[in-house]
Design a protein around this motif. Sequence first.
Motif, short mmCIF file in Angstrom:
data_model
loop_
_atom_site.label_atom_id
_atom_site.label_comp_id
_atom_site.label_asym_id
_atom_site.label_seq_id
_atom_site.Cartn_x
_atom_site.Cartn_y
_atom_site.Cartn_z
N GLU A 193 1.01 -1.22 0.02
CA GLU A 193 0.14 0.04 -0.20
C GLU A 193 0.78 1.19 -0.23
N VAL A 194 0.32 2.26 -0.82
CA VAL A 194 1.31 3.44 -0.91
C VAL A 194 0.44 4.52 -0.25
N PRO A 195 0.94 5.14 0.65
CA PRO A 195 0.03 6.44 1.04
C PRO A 195 0.07 7.46 0.34
N GLN A 245 -8.54 3.76 -4.14
CA GLN A 245 -9.80 3.58 -3.23
C GLN A 245 -11.04 4.43 -3.97
N ALA A 246 -12.24 3.69 -3.66
CA ALA A 246 -13.42 4.36 -4.06
C ALA A 246 -13.74 5.59 -3.50
N GLU A 247 -14.42 6.59 -4.38
CA GLU A 247 -14.97 7.52 -4.02
C GLU A 247 -15.78 7.54 -2.58
N GLU A 281 -12.37 6.06 3.22
CA GLU A 281 -11.74 6.93 4.44
C GLU A 281 -10.33 6.82 4.22
N PHE A 282 -9.89 5.99 3.26
CA PHE A 282 -8.54 5.85 3.42
C PHE A 282 -7.67 6.53 2.42
N ASP A 283 -6.48 7.01 2.46
CA ASP A 283 -5.80 7.64 1.51
C ASP A 283 -4.56 6.75 1.17
N VAL A 284 -4.95 5.60 0.59
CA VAL A 284 -3.87 4.65 0.31
C VAL A 284 -4.22 4.16 -1.08
N ILE A 285 -3.32 3.81 -1.98
CA ILE A 285 -3.51 2.97 -3.11
C ILE A 285 -2.69 1.64 -2.93
N LEU A 345 5.10 7.27 -6.24
CA LEU A 345 5.76 8.37 -5.44
C LEU A 345 6.39 9.30 -6.16
N GLU A 346 6.88 9.04 -7.18
CA GLU A 346 7.32 10.14 -8.02
C GLU A 346 6.49 11.06 -8.54
N ILE A 347 5.28 10.69 -9.00
CA ILE A 347 4.11 11.40 -9.44
C ILE A 347 3.66 12.16 -8.37
N ARG A 348 3.61 11.66 -6.92
CA ARG A 348 2.76 12.28 -5.96
C ARG A 348 3.81 13.50 -5.42
N ASN A 349 5.19 13.16 -5.43
CA ASN A 349 6.19 14.11 -5.03
C ASN A 349 6.37 15.51 -6.06
N ASN A 350 5.80 15.15 -7.41
CA ASN A 350 5.84 16.25 -8.39
C ASN A 350 4.57 17.29 -7.99
N PHE A 351 3.56 16.80 -7.18
CA PHE A 351 2.28 17.66 -7.12
C PHE A 351 2.46 17.91 -5.59
#
Length: 94
Positions: free
Chosen positions: A13-15, A45-47, A50-54, A71-77
Motif C-alpha cells: 500500500e502506498v499512502p 480507493q473508491a470515492e 476513508e483511506f488515503d492509500v493506493i 511516489l515520484e508522481i505524488r512528489n511532483n504535485f
Amino acid sequence: MNEEMEFINFSIEVPIYKQYHKFIIGKGGENINIRDETITKIDLQAEGAEFDVIAIRGPKEGAMKAKKRLLEIRNNFFGTLIAEIKANPDHHKF
C-alpha cells in the motif's frame, strides 16, 4: 509453489492523499500505463472511502517499481494547492 504464489501475489500500500489520486491516473488516463509496464494491478480507493492509500498487487519487483513511480508522481504535485470551486452553472458550461 508457495514461494511462487508469494512472488506473484505480493501486495503493498502506498499512502497518497485522495486529492492527489487524480494526478496518479493522469489526464485522460495517461499514467495508467504504469500497470502494463510493471505487470501489476493498481487499486485506487473508491470515492467516499476513508483511506488515503493506493494498493498495488503483482510480482514483488513490479510492485516495488510501481510504488516508486507513484511516489515520484505524488512528489511532483506535493505542496500543490488544490481547491475546488463551485460556481453557478448558469455562468459556465462545466
